[in-house]
Design an enzyme around this catalytic site. Sequence first.
Site, short mmCIF file in Angstrom:
data_model
loop_
_atom_site.label_atom_id
_atom_site.label_comp_id
_atom_site.label_asym_id
_atom_site.label_seq_id
_atom_site.Cartn_x
_atom_site.Cartn_y
_atom_site.Cartn_z
N HIS A 255 31.46 -8.71 -27.21
CA HIS A 255 30.77 -9.99 -27.40
C HIS A 255 29.68 -9.78 -28.45
O HIS A 255 29.55 -8.68 -29.00
CB HIS A 255 30.18 -10.47 -26.07
CG HIS A 255 29.39 -9.43 -25.35
ND1 HIS A 255 28.19 -8.95 -25.82
CD2 HIS A 255 29.64 -8.73 -24.22
CE1 HIS A 255 27.72 -8.04 -25.01
NE2 HIS A 255 28.59 -7.86 -24.02
N HIS B 56 27.61 -6.55 -28.49
CA HIS B 56 28.23 -5.36 -29.09
C HIS B 56 28.22 -5.46 -30.62
O HIS B 56 27.96 -4.48 -31.32
CB HIS B 56 29.70 -5.23 -28.65
CG HIS B 56 29.88 -4.99 -27.19
ND1 HIS B 56 30.43 -5.93 -26.35
CD2 HIS B 56 29.58 -3.92 -26.42
CE1 HIS B 56 30.48 -5.44 -25.11
NE2 HIS B 56 29.96 -4.23 -25.13
#
Length: 279
Positions: free
Chosen positions: A33, A36
């Site tokens: 997501h 990250h």
Amino acid sequence: MKVFSTQDELKSFLQRFSTNKSVGFVPTMGALHAGHLSLIRASKADTDLTVCSIFVNPTQFNESADFENYPITIDADIELLESVSCDVLYLPNSPEDVYKNEVPFSIETGVLSEVMEGKNRLGHFDGVMRVVKLLLEIVEPDKAYFGLKDFQQYAIIKNMVDKLGMKVDVVGCPIIREESGLAMSSRNALLSNTDKKKALIIYQTLKELQNSVEVGEVSDLINKGLEQLKQYTEPEYLTIAESDTLQPVSRLEQEKKYRAFIVARIGGVRLIDNIEIFV
Ligand code: PAF
């Protein structure tokens, strides 16, 4: 992006590449997501080559259902990594590929692993340290990036790297939140829309604590926060701890750094968040 499914292929690529070039590393368990991607972007800004790993590490799960239900979205993950020009992905073909050269080790973690997640998820940090040490040995990065949503994990990895004298700079990156305030997490994908709304109480409670703490006793504020969380969630803990030692406190002193930590379950999904506290 180059994708390697074995550590031997990855290592031989990195050996050819890394003379006089810096390597940044972002270990993940996938279901990527925006949080990250912010780590990948930080690594790309700081280093010459960014390596990401996607490996759902079985040794760090203390509940088998949590491991079995962990979201796996490899195709979407690869697209996301390509969208931020990640250079290399290590996607091991089996746990054995990661663990094959493991040499057992033990280090002093003290109170860092005895409180909060260490107390409530027995063995979790042993599994995290095992896998992160192995991944750092495989990739040999100059810098490794971790999100501060898992602040205790970041502190434990930093301590491990220091104690083992590993030559890597452990970088903690800010928590990325949805517009609503909900901290980005792979586990958010397991929440229904209604539960996602309920989950907002976690950040609201942290913000209220951040805005209302003062030097002195904080037990009443913690209890009030727990009652508030109970309206929509099953709270596991709400702790205020010293940022450096993670030692929980009930009184705040001037000139010390603190963070407030919450873990709460909603519809069986375990969510974690934290915030810096200023006094
Ligand atoms: O934070 C995570 O996603 C994991 O704990 C990590 C650091 C990738 C180790 O498996």
